[in-house]
Design an enzyme around this catalytic site. Sequence first.
Site, PDB file in Angstrom:
ATOM      1  N   SER A  18       0.829  -1.212   0.000  1.00  0.00           N
ATOM      2  CA  SER A  18       0.000   0.000   0.000  1.00  0.00           C
ATOM      3  C   SER A  18       0.862   1.260   0.000  1.00  0.00           C
ATOM      4  O   SER A  18       0.525   2.250  -0.650  1.00  0.00           O
ATOM      5  CB  SER A  18      -0.974  -0.001   1.181  1.00  0.00           C
ATOM      6  OG  SER A  18      -0.295   0.188   2.399  1.00  0.00           O
ATOM      7  N   ILE A  97      15.609  -8.230   8.007  1.00  0.00           N
ATOM      8  CA  ILE A  97      16.664  -7.521   8.722  1.00  0.00           C
ATOM      9  C   ILE A  97      17.877  -7.470   7.800  1.00  0.00           C
ATOM     10  O   ILE A  97      18.368  -8.503   7.334  1.00  0.00           O
ATOM     11  CB  ILE A  97      17.005  -8.219  10.044  1.00  0.00           C
ATOM     12  CG1 ILE A  97      15.796  -8.180  10.984  1.00  0.00           C
ATOM     13  CG2 ILE A  97      18.209  -7.551  10.703  1.00  0.00           C
ATOM     14  CD1 ILE A  97      15.993  -8.955  12.273  1.00  0.00           C
ATOM     15  N   HIS A 114       8.171   3.287   9.484  1.00  0.00           N
ATOM     16  CA  HIS A 114       7.884   2.396  10.613  1.00  0.00           C
ATOM     17  C   HIS A 114       6.598   2.853  11.298  1.00  0.00           C
ATOM     18  O   HIS A 114       6.410   4.051  11.530  1.00  0.00           O
ATOM     19  CB  HIS A 114       9.034   2.421  11.614  1.00  0.00           C
ATOM     20  CG  HIS A 114       8.866   1.456  12.737  1.00  0.00           C
ATOM     21  ND1 HIS A 114       9.028   0.092  12.575  1.00  0.00           N
ATOM     22  CD2 HIS A 114       8.526   1.645  14.035  1.00  0.00           C
ATOM     23  CE1 HIS A 114       8.803  -0.513  13.731  1.00  0.00           C
ATOM     24  NE2 HIS A 114       8.500   0.411  14.637  1.00  0.00           N
ATOM     25  N   SER A 141       6.714   6.919  11.450  1.00  0.00           N
ATOM     26  CA  SER A 141       7.987   7.629  11.310  1.00  0.00           C
ATOM     27  C   SER A 141       8.686   7.217  10.020  1.00  0.00           C
ATOM     28  O   SER A 141       8.745   6.028   9.697  1.00  0.00           O
ATOM     29  CB  SER A 141       8.931   7.297  12.479  1.00  0.00           C
ATOM     30  OG  SER A 141       8.331   7.526  13.737  1.00  0.00           O
ATOM     31  N   LEU A 149      18.333  -1.746  14.027  1.00  0.00           N
ATOM     32  CA  LEU A 149      16.980  -2.018  13.560  1.00  0.00           C
ATOM     33  C   LEU A 149      16.028  -0.916  14.006  1.00  0.00           C
ATOM     34  O   LEU A 149      15.890  -0.668  15.212  1.00  0.00           O
ATOM     35  CB  LEU A 149      16.501  -3.372  14.093  1.00  0.00           C
ATOM     36  CG  LEU A 149      15.074  -3.780  13.713  1.00  0.00           C
ATOM     37  CD1 LEU A 149      14.951  -3.977  12.209  1.00  0.00           C
ATOM     38  CD2 LEU A 149      14.658  -5.041  14.461  1.00  0.00           C
ATOM     39  N   ASP A 150      15.387  -0.258  13.036  1.00  0.00           N
ATOM     40  CA  ASP A 150      14.446   0.833  13.301  1.00  0.00           C
ATOM     41  C   ASP A 150      15.084   1.937  14.148  1.00  0.00           C
ATOM     42  O   ASP A 150      14.387   2.659  14.865  1.00  0.00           O
ATOM     43  CB  ASP A 150      13.174   0.314  13.998  1.00  0.00           C
ATOM     44  CG  ASP A 150      12.419  -0.695  13.158  1.00  0.00           C
ATOM     45  OD1 ASP A 150      12.444  -0.573  11.922  1.00  0.00           O
ATOM     46  OD2 ASP A 150      11.807  -1.611  13.736  1.00  0.00           O
ATOM     47  N   GLU A 179       0.899   7.187   6.946  1.00  0.00           N
ATOM     48  CA  GLU A 179       2.089   6.692   6.251  1.00  0.00           C
ATOM     49  C   GLU A 179       2.054   7.095   4.779  1.00  0.00           C
ATOM     50  O   GLU A 179       3.071   7.498   4.201  1.00  0.00           O
ATOM     51  CB  GLU A 179       2.174   5.170   6.359  1.00  0.00           C
ATOM     52  CG  GLU A 179       2.482   4.659   7.755  1.00  0.00           C
ATOM     53  CD  GLU A 179       2.605   3.150   7.783  1.00  0.00           C
ATOM     54  OE1 GLU A 179       3.077   2.578   6.793  1.00  0.00           O
ATOM     55  OE2 GLU A 179       2.220   2.549   8.796  1.00  0.00           O
TER      56      GLU A 179
END
Length: 221
Positions: A18, A97, A114, A141, A149-150, A179
């Site tokens: 999306s 990852i 995220h 974000s 990670l993130d 988003e």
Amino acid sequence: MSGHERLRLVVLISGSGSNLQAIIDACADGTIEGEVVAVISNRPDAYGLERARRAGIPAEVLDHTGFADREAFDRALIEHIDAYQPDLVVLAGFMRILTPAFVQHYSGRLLNIHPSLLPDFQGLHTHRRALEAGRTVHGASVHFVTEELDGGPVILQAEVPILPGDDEQTLAARVLEQEHRIYPTVIQWFAEGRLRLDPTHGVLLDGDRLPEPVRWPAAQS
């Protein structure tokens, strides 16, 4: 990027796509001065591949299960991406990852979105965790990707109120709406040359260091 060049984007997906669709639409209507030159998925059944094909965009599958380890997959992924000579690589629901070598290869040219107000709720199941924590505000974000990670520097965030009676599904739907707004915005900043990641100063927007993320909708200019 100069004002006469169109940003070349490669988008990596694992699912429905999306956010990919929001990016494709933004390129089509001029919100993003760029084009998606390829979509690559690690899952052959990802619906985002169909979205790409319908838009006439090359869609590739690089199934991670066919590789001995994460490093081998990422080396192959780099080869596939670089064949399209992208200016920017965009993670849009890419559920892998990434190895340090991959992240370093695209340093300053790798974005992710995220579904939380980072640094809160890094990792998975963000909506459930926000509800269980009794939060009244949640969000999304956009950040540069680093080896944590993130954990890369956050560029733009959108807040979403958590309403009485919200469950994971209703909250996720409202976050997803935001988003679809903030990701194209950040990509366009990059296309305009307004946004970059500096090794020393972090995120620079219009030449100024961002001491904290920009908050939507104040960033709509």
